[in-house]
Design a protein around this motif. Structure first.
Motif, PDB file in Angstrom:
ATOM      1  N   TYR A 149       0.836  -1.200   0.000  1.00 21.71           N
ATOM      2  CA  TYR A 149       0.000   0.000   0.000  1.00 21.71           C
ATOM      3  C   TYR A 149       0.871   1.250   0.000  1.00 21.71           C
ATOM      4  O   TYR A 149       1.997   1.237   0.507  1.00 21.71           O
ATOM      5  CB  TYR A 149      -0.862   0.051   1.271  1.00 21.71           C
ATOM      6  N   TYR A 163       0.230   5.302   1.287  1.00 22.54           N
ATOM      7  CA  TYR A 163      -0.605   6.306   1.922  1.00 22.54           C
ATOM      8  C   TYR A 163       0.180   7.604   1.918  1.00 22.54           C
ATOM      9  O   TYR A 163       1.397   7.615   1.807  1.00 22.54           O
ATOM     10  CB  TYR A 163      -0.902   5.931   3.384  1.00 22.54           C
ATOM     11  N   PHE A 220      -5.349   7.095   2.194  1.00 22.67           N
ATOM     12  CA  PHE A 220      -5.030   5.965   1.327  1.00 22.67           C
ATOM     13  C   PHE A 220      -4.819   6.442  -0.111  1.00 22.67           C
ATOM     14  O   PHE A 220      -5.565   7.280  -0.612  1.00 22.67           O
ATOM     15  CB  PHE A 220      -6.177   4.958   1.383  1.00 22.67           C
ATOM     16  N   SER A 268      -3.571   0.311  -3.307  1.00 25.70           N
ATOM     17  CA  SER A 268      -3.171  -1.007  -2.823  1.00 25.70           C
ATOM     18  C   SER A 268      -2.782  -1.866  -4.016  1.00 25.70           C
ATOM     19  O   SER A 268      -3.279  -1.668  -5.134  1.00 25.70           O
ATOM     20  CB  SER A 268      -4.281  -1.660  -2.004  1.00 25.70           C
ATOM     21  N   GLU A 281      -6.904  -1.527  -5.590  1.00 23.52           N
ATOM     22  CA  GLU A 281      -7.821  -0.430  -5.284  1.00 23.52           C
ATOM     23  C   GLU A 281      -7.031   0.867  -5.299  1.00 23.52           C
ATOM     24  O   GLU A 281      -5.840   0.870  -4.975  1.00 23.52           O
ATOM     25  CB  GLU A 281      -8.429  -0.660  -3.897  1.00 23.52           C
ATOM     26  N   LYS A 282      -7.667   1.947  -5.693  1.00 20.47           N
ATOM     27  CA  LYS A 282      -7.009   3.246  -5.642  1.00 20.47           C
ATOM     28  C   LYS A 282      -8.011   4.314  -5.258  1.00 20.47           C
ATOM     29  O   LYS A 282      -9.215   4.169  -5.505  1.00 20.47           O
ATOM     30  CB  LYS A 282      -6.330   3.583  -6.972  1.00 20.47           C
ATOM     31  N   SER A 283      -7.498   5.384  -4.653  1.00 17.59           N
ATOM     32  CA  SER A 283      -8.365   6.474  -4.232  1.00 17.59           C
ATOM     33  C   SER A 283      -8.419   7.532  -5.330  1.00 17.59           C
ATOM     34  O   SER A 283      -7.687   7.463  -6.321  1.00 17.59           O
ATOM     35  CB  SER A 283      -7.845   7.082  -2.930  1.00 17.59           C
ATOM     36  N   GLN A 342      -1.849  -4.117   8.743  1.00 14.98           N
ATOM     37  CA  GLN A 342      -0.920  -3.405   7.885  1.00 14.98           C
ATOM     38  C   GLN A 342       0.202  -2.792   8.716  1.00 14.98           C
ATOM     39  O   GLN A 342      -0.053  -2.144   9.731  1.00 14.98           O
ATOM     40  CB  GLN A 342      -1.659  -2.312   7.100  1.00 14.98           C
ATOM     41  N   ASP A 349     -10.836  -0.730   8.664  1.00 20.26           N
ATOM     42  CA  ASP A 349     -10.746  -1.474   7.402  1.00 20.26           C
ATOM     43  C   ASP A 349     -12.060  -1.297   6.663  1.00 20.26           C
ATOM     44  O   ASP A 349     -13.114  -1.670   7.168  1.00 20.26           O
ATOM     45  CB  ASP A 349     -10.481  -2.949   7.701  1.00 20.26           C
ATOM     46  N   ASN A 389      -8.694  -0.820   2.040  1.00 15.52           N
ATOM     47  CA  ASN A 389      -7.753   0.188   2.492  1.00 15.52           C
ATOM     48  C   ASN A 389      -8.159   0.668   3.879  1.00 15.52           C
ATOM     49  O   ASN A 389      -9.295   0.476   4.302  1.00 15.52           O
ATOM     50  CB  ASN A 389      -7.693   1.337   1.499  1.00 15.52           C
TER      51      ASN A 389
END
Lengths: 114, 115
Positions: free
Chosen positions: A33, A35, A45, A48, A56-58, A103, B92, B102
Motif C-alpha cells: 500500500y 498512503y 489511502f 493497494s 484499489e485506488k483512491s 498493515q 478497514d 484500504n
C-alpha cells in the motif's frame, strides 16, 4: 523484527519533476500500500497492490501516479510531474493477507516540492 | 463516505492519571486498528480489534470495539510520560476484512503526559 523500509527519508524536488519513492515491504507479505499524510492532516489511502496489479485506488491516485514492483523486494511509487500540493509524507505499508489482516507501515518519505 | 471521528483532539494530563480516547463512525468496519505515531515517523500498530464487543489489553492500554463495530475506545491506566504521542484509529473499509480493504484513518488524538 521484520520491518518496512523506505528510501529516501527526505526528497526535495522542483515542481514538474518526476520522483520515485522506494519501499521494501516485509519479505513474506503479499499486499502492498501507499498512503500519504499532508502536514497536520490525517493519513490518506492512495493505492493497494496485490499479485502485480493495483487492487484499489483512491481519487487522489490520478494519472500522475503509478506503482510498480520491479523485482521481488522493491515496491515503488512514481509521481510523473510533481505539483506543490504533492508535498507530504508518503508511507508504504505491507500486510500478509487473509482475513482480519494487519498493515505495517514504513517510516515514510518526506517529499517537498518547491 | 466512511469517516472516523476521534476525540478529544488534544489531551494533556499528569503522570498517573487515567484517560480514554474515542473513535466513532456512522459506518460499520470489519476491523479497526489502533496506531501510535511519533512526529516525522510512520504509524506503529498497537492492536487490531475485529469482533463486536471485543476487549483487548496491552499492559496499561485497554482497547474496546463497539458491539455494532462502529466505534472503539482506547483507555490508558496510570499514564506515563512515555505514553506521549499521537494515537490514531483506522478502520478497514472492506466488507469482509483482510487486506483487500484500504484503511480509513481518524485525525488522531495528541496525548501529552507531564511528569
Amino acid at each position: 523484527e521484520p520491518e518496512v523500509t523506505q528510501t529516501p527519508s527526505h526528497q526535495v524536488t522542483q515542481m514538474g519533476q518526476e520522483v520515485i519513492l522506494r519501499c521494501v515491504p516485509i519479505s513474506n507479505h503479499l499486499y502492498f500500500y501507499w498512503y500519504r499524510q499532508i502536514l497536520g492532516q490525517k493519513v490518506e489511502f492512495l493505492v493497494s497492490f496485490y499479485n502485480n496489479e493495483i487492487s484499489e485506488k483512491s481519487e487522489i491516485f490520478d494519472d500522475q501516479f503509478s506503482v510498480e514492483r520491479p523485482d521481488g523486494s522493491n515496491f515503488t511509487l512514481k509521481i510523473r510531474s510533481t505539483k506543490l500540493e504533492d508535498s507530504a509524507m508518503y508511507f508504504c505499508a505491507s500486510s500478509l493477507g487473509g482475513v482480519w489482516d494487519e498493515q505495517y507501515f514504513g517510516p515514510g518519505t518526506r517529499l517537498t516540492v518547491t | 463516505t466512511q469517516l472516523l471521528e476521534q476525540s478529544p483532539q488534544f489531551l494533556s494530563i499528569q503522570e498517573g492519571e487515567n484517560l480514554t480516547v474515542y473513535c466513532n463512525s456512522s459506518s460499520v468496519f470489519s476491523s479497526l486498528q489502533w496506531y501510535r505515531q511519533e512526529p516525522g515517523e510512520g504509524p506503529v500498530l498497537l492492536v487490531t480489534v475485529v469482533t463486536g464487543g471485543e476487549v483487548k489489553k496491552l499492559k496499561r492500554l485497554t482497547f474496546q470495539f463497539g458491539d455494532a463495530r462502529k466505534d472503539s475506545s482506547l483507555h490508558i491506566t496510570a499514564a506515563q510520560p512515555g505514553d506521549t504521542g499521537l494515537y490514531l484509529c483506522a478502520g478497514d473499509s472492506s466488507n469482509y476484512g483482510g487486506s483487500q480493504g484500504n484503511l480509513i484513518f481518524g485525525k488522531g488524538t495528541k496525548l501529552s503526559v507531564k511528569p
